[in-house]
Design a protein around this motif. Structure first.
Motif, PDB file in Angstrom:
ATOM      1  N   ALA A 146      28.407 -96.110 -37.265  1.00 25.82           N
ATOM      2  CA  ALA A 146      27.563 -96.955 -36.422  1.00 25.82           C
ATOM      3  C   ALA A 146      28.392 -98.016 -35.722  1.00 25.82           C
ATOM      4  CB  ALA A 146      26.468 -97.604 -37.273  1.00 25.82           C
ATOM      5  N   THR A 147      29.384 -98.512 -36.416  1.00 27.34           N
ATOM      6  CA  THR A 147      30.226 -99.545 -35.821  1.00 27.34           C
ATOM      7  C   THR A 147      31.065 -98.975 -34.688  1.00 27.34           C
ATOM      8  OG1 THR A 147      30.337-100.681 -37.943  1.00 27.34           O
ATOM      9  CG2 THR A 147      31.999-101.275 -36.315  1.00 27.34           C
ATOM     10  N   ASN A 148      31.595 -97.798 -34.898  1.00 24.75           N
ATOM     11  CA  ASN A 148      32.375 -97.166 -33.820  1.00 24.75           C
ATOM     12  C   ASN A 148      31.513 -96.931 -32.589  1.00 24.75           C
ATOM     13  OD1 ASN A 148      34.813 -97.132 -35.181  1.00 24.75           O
ATOM     14  ND2 ASN A 148      34.446 -95.130 -36.105  1.00 24.75           N
ATOM     15  N   SER A 149      30.290 -96.515 -32.831  1.00 28.23           N
ATOM     16  CA  SER A 149      29.377 -96.308 -31.714  1.00 28.23           C
ATOM     17  C   SER A 149      29.098 -97.625 -31.002  1.00 28.23           C
ATOM     18  CB  SER A 149      28.087 -95.679 -32.254  1.00 28.23           C
ATOM     19  OG  SER A 149      27.127 -95.597 -31.254  1.00 28.23           O
ATOM     20  N   LEU A 150      28.914 -98.661 -31.794  1.00 31.23           N
ATOM     21  CA  LEU A 150      28.659 -99.989 -31.219  1.00 31.23           C
ATOM     22  C   LEU A 150      29.855-100.445 -30.389  1.00 31.23           C
ATOM     23  CD1 LEU A 150      26.835-102.579 -31.154  1.00 31.23           C
ATOM     24  CD2 LEU A 150      28.085-103.344 -33.178  1.00 31.23           C
ATOM     25  N   LEU A 151      31.044-100.219 -30.925  1.00 37.89           N
ATOM     26  CA  LEU A 151      32.248-100.645 -30.212  1.00 37.89           C
ATOM     27  C   LEU A 151      32.397 -99.897 -28.897  1.00 37.89           C
ATOM     28  CD1 LEU A 151      34.774-101.062 -33.156  1.00 37.89           C
ATOM     29  CD2 LEU A 151      34.195-102.803 -31.456  1.00 37.89           C
ATOM     30  N   GLN A 152      32.031 -98.646 -28.916  1.00 38.97           N
ATOM     31  CA  GLN A 152      32.123 -97.854 -27.683  1.00 38.97           C
ATOM     32  C   GLN A 152      31.235 -98.469 -26.604  1.00 38.97           C
ATOM     33  OE1 GLN A 152      31.266 -93.789 -28.534  1.00 38.97           O
ATOM     34  NE2 GLN A 152      32.656 -93.013 -26.971  1.00 38.97           N
ATOM     35  N   ARG A 153      30.019 -98.769 -26.993  1.00 38.88           N
ATOM     36  CA  ARG A 153      29.090 -99.373 -26.034  1.00 38.88           C
ATOM     37  C   ARG A 153      29.586-100.749 -25.608  1.00 38.88           C
ATOM     38  NH1 ARG A 153      25.516 -97.712 -29.958  1.00 38.88           N
ATOM     39  NH2 ARG A 153      24.931 -99.846 -30.531  1.00 38.88           N
ATOM     40  N   ALA A 154      30.126-101.484 -26.558  1.00 40.46           N
ATOM     41  CA  ALA A 154      30.594-102.841 -26.253  1.00 40.46           C
ATOM     42  C   ALA A 154      31.761-102.811 -25.278  1.00 40.46           C
ATOM     43  CB  ALA A 154      30.990-103.551 -27.551  1.00 40.46           C
ATOM     44  N   ARG A 155      32.676-101.891 -25.489  1.00 37.16           N
ATOM     45  CA  ARG A 155      33.826-101.803 -24.577  1.00 37.16           C
ATOM     46  C   ARG A 155      33.365-101.476 -23.174  1.00 37.16           C
ATOM     47  NH1 ARG A 155      36.646 -99.377 -29.095  1.00 37.16           N
ATOM     48  NH2 ARG A 155      35.826 -97.326 -28.481  1.00 37.16           N
ATOM     49  N   ALA A 156      32.417-100.563 -23.088  1.00 31.19           N
ATOM     50  CA  ALA A 156      31.911-100.176 -21.762  1.00 31.19           C
ATOM     51  C   ALA A 156      31.225-101.355 -21.089  1.00 31.19           C
ATOM     52  CB  ALA A 156      30.950 -98.996 -21.914  1.00 31.19           C
ATOM     53  N   ALA A 157      30.435-102.091 -21.859  1.00 30.85           N
ATOM     54  CA  ALA A 157      29.724-103.233 -21.279  1.00 30.85           C
ATOM     55  C   ALA A 157      30.703-104.313 -20.857  1.00 30.85           C
ATOM     56  CB  ALA A 157      28.720-103.783 -22.295  1.00 30.85           C
ATOM     57  N   PHE A 158      31.697-104.556 -21.684  1.00 25.45           N
ATOM     58  CA  PHE A 158      32.686-105.583 -21.355  1.00 25.45           C
ATOM     59  C   PHE A 158      33.463-105.194 -20.110  1.00 25.45           C
ATOM     60  CE2 PHE A 158      35.078-109.302 -22.648  1.00 25.45           C
ATOM     61  CZ  PHE A 158      36.290-109.127 -22.012  1.00 25.45           C
TER      62      PHE A 158
END
Lengths: 171, 528
Positions: A146-158
């Motif tokens: 779940a954290t990896n998925s969150l990080l993926q979304r976060a990187r894209a948003a950033f």
């Protein structure tokens, strides 16, 4: 009674905190985390101090370091949210920062402020504090997947909001 | 954006080292308390400031009281709010002029306040122990994780008052600029009470810079106490001062403290807790406002289940029935045979809670041990014996139950001995002629229906001066007994209790609240 400066860069940090006296070993990490979201510096210190104060009465020792960190981060995130709510009508006033910052720091923090809180937290833990995947997941109380998925979304948003931060970067 | 770039940007954005001041702030106090360990609390009295203020931290400094002018007050306004510690100056208004109360400094997590008349308030990380106007100690805020500065925040202050069941009327004044900062007056009244607070807030920090406490006297609001707050970084000098305070045995100087020590020496009941330790109950009573107060020696940290007769919890709003509350207790200044006396008190979450209280204790991780307390002891014998005497009635026996009774005085309020005959009334409190407090006298006794053998109500006045106390009035010549009204009230309450029990026995119907509570408790016990 007032302690001398903490030795934060000596031996590798212990895996377990034996007593409240060991809590300040997490100060640097927690403070950096708070500093990503709270300015000026005096406010960041207040929020950090409040988070540690909460820990002294609540945590049971000995405690694994990652658990203590996760707990402190949880409290810090709440305090940060409280701080933001109180200041929501005020612009992020980086000019009040005592460490007048000619770098991209203020711009980066402004981008972080626009992200969902959990995404911003994940980015700071992984890339600013240098936690690995397991440590980041533990700090966020999520599974590694779940954290990896969150990080993926976060990187894209950033990247989307902070595209201007790439300008001038040599690839 | 690649990860290296991301790392660079975020590292740069968070590159802020903790200052030395922050490092000092996050270091625990000496002998920091972990769960189960004993905190090395500084010695402090647990006096109380009368008034409804919750979460106020004021600290004593040993200076002779002096009269101050209004200009002095203005000149001594609090400094800019910052940091985690703070100091106060407080003044009391005696109807004609302001007299400086003892002001002082705080240590992180600790604060004390002492007026010129010896009334103290104690703030700890686990609660602000303040005394209400009726001398009933009230746990203002039993939170476990707050800082003294957090205590002062208006939102917490209001939350505490509301949690205690006070209906509040809050009025906000205009924002003005004062000494370069934007401030606003907030007036808080508890409806139906004769006190109000006006807090002047710094709008930027949302911390108070002043508080004015007023009392209503014949529809006029009369100033009583004014407190100025200043916030400064905690310094080594503060620590030295605090150590000096620790060594002063304030409570032991009073003869009345010795009187209470004699009473507390009596063990009413010894509980063997599940871990084998002992908890010695030395005093357990319901206060006039429905609070429960217990004085005991034993573990510092215990889990407490509380429920009143009708099953409603004494815990704060939101706590489920029978929720275990880990409450820290202490009575820092009173020790017996080297062991600290500790006290707990609990505030009901609604008015009208019965004074019959089921109190269960366990140590952390242990099983609950029931200890049911029904009420206070009956009146003493005509010879004036107290429960401390061998032939005193056992307060825990049902036949000695009284639904109403006289209740605990905060012993440290009194700085001079009470007349000897007052010892004849156990756990006594007296009012002056049945009236409430008056501005021109320090009433330390509340009358509760005692009359002397000739049928006259006890009448008198006790005045507390900075140099001591004086009593004037007619002490009873021959013994004491309750008046018929008080006795009738007690009988009515006992009848109500009996009806509850009878209904339960006859119907076997668990629908009554008491039975639901008991059934739930028994189920929880089985599940443990």
């Amino acid at each position: 009674m007032i302690p001398t400066a903490l030795a934060l860069d000596a031996d590798p940090p212990p895996e377990s905190l034996a007593s409240p006296a060991d809590l300040p070993l997490l100060l640097d990490e927690i403070h950096r985390f708070v500093a990503a979201f709270v300015r000026p510096a005096a406010d960041a210190e207040d929020v950090t101090a409040e988070s540690f104060r909460a820990a002294f009465g609540k945590l049971r020792f000995p405690i694994p370091r990652h658990e203590a960190r996760a707990w402190l981060l949880k409290v810090a995130r709440r305090r940060i949210a409280d701080h933001r709510r109180k200041r929501r009508h005020e612009p992020l006033d980086e000019s009040l920062s005592r460490d007048s910052d000619p770098s991209l720091g203020p711009a980066v923090r402004a981008v972080l402020a626009e992200l969902p809180e959990d995404q911003a937290a994940a980015l700071v833990l992984k890339y600013a504090l240098g936690l690995n995947a397991e440590e980041t997941a533990a700090a966020l109380k999520r599974s590694v997947a779940a954290t990896n998925s969150l990080l993926q979304r976060a990187r894209a948003a950033f990247a989307a909001r902070g595209a201007f931060l790439n300008e001038g970067e040599s690839r | 954006m690649n990860e290296d770039r991301l790392t660079h940007l975020l590292t740069e954005a968070t590159d802020l080292k903790p200052s030395e001041a922050l490092q000092a702030r996050v270091s625990p106090l000496p002998q920091s308390r972990c769960h189960g360990e004993r905190r090395n609390f500084p010695r402090a009295s647990w006096f109380a400031l009368s008034g409804l203020s919750a979460g106020i931290a004021v600290v004593a400094f040993l200076a002779a009281p002096r009269e101050v002018s209004a200009q002095d007050l203005l000149d001594q306004a609090g400094s800019e709010s910052q940091g985690s510690s703070f100091h106060f100056r407080a003044w009391e208004f005696n109807g004609a002029s302001w007299h400086e109360a003892r002001y002082g400094l705080s240590a992180p997590g600790w604060a004390r306040y002492e007026t010129a008349k010896g009334e103290l308030s104690l703030i700890t990380p686990t609660g602000c122990f303040a005394r209400s106007r009726r001398d009933a100690p009230v746990l203002r805020r039993p939170a476990l994780d707050s800082s003294p500065v957090d205590d002062l925040r208006l939102d917490r202050h209001l939350k505490i008052l509301r949690t205690l069941g006070y209906p509040l009327t809050i009025r906000r004044g205009q924002s003005i600029t004062e000494s370069g900062r934007s401030v606003q007056d907030i007036t808080i009244e508890c409806n139906g009470r004769d006190e109000r607070e006006t807090i002047t807030l710094d709008k930027r920090t949302e911390l108070p810079i002043r508080m004015l406490i007023e009392m209503r006297s014949r529809s006029n609001w009369v100033p009583r106490t004014r407190i100025e707050y200043g916030y400064a970084s905690f310094t080594k000098e503060h620590l030295e001062f605090w150590r000096g305070i620790d060594r002063k045995e304030i409570v032991s100087r009073t003869s009345l403290a010795q009187t209470w020590e004699r009473r507390f020496r009596t063990v009413l009941r010894t509980l063997r807790l599940s871990d084998g330790s002992r908890l010695q109950v030395r005093d357990l009573r319901a206060l006039p406002n429905g609070d429960v107060l217990m004085v005991y020696s034993g573990p510092q940290i215990i889990n407490v289940h509380l429920a009143s007769e009708d099953g409603m919890p004494f815990a704060r709003v939101g706590s489920p029935l029978n929720d275990s509350r880990r409450l820290e207790s202490e009575m820092p200044d009173l020790t017996l045979d080297g062991a600290p006396l500790r006290f707990l008190w609990f505030t009901p979450i609604r008015e009208g809670a019965s004074r019959r209280t089921h109190v269960l204790f366990d140590v952390v991780g242990g099983a609950p041990t029931p200890f049911e307390h029904e009420s206070l002891p009956t009146e003493s014998s005509q010879e004036g014996t107290t429960p401390a005497q061998p032939n005193a009635p056992d307060p825990l026996k049902k036949e000695n139950y009284q639904a109403t009774g006289t209740f605990l005085l905060s012993p440290v309020r009194e700085q001079a001995p009470l007349p000897a005959w007052t010892d004849a009334v156990p756990y006594g409190s007296w009012l002056i002629d049945g009236e409430r407090w008056r501005d021109d006298a320090r009433i330390i006794a509340a009358y509760d229906g005692w009359i002397d053998a000739s049928g006259h109500h006890i009448d008198g006045r006790y005045r507390l001066q900075p140099t001591g106390g004086e009593w004037s009035g007619e002490p009873p010549r021959q013994g004491l007994r309750r008046d018929p009204k008080a006795a009738a009230a007690a009988l009515r309450a006992m009848e109500t209790m009996r009806q509850h029990e009878q209904a339960r026995e006859e119907t076997g119907n668990p629908s009554s609240i008491i039975d639901r509570w008991r059934a739930r408790f028994e189920r929880e016990m089985r599940e443990r």
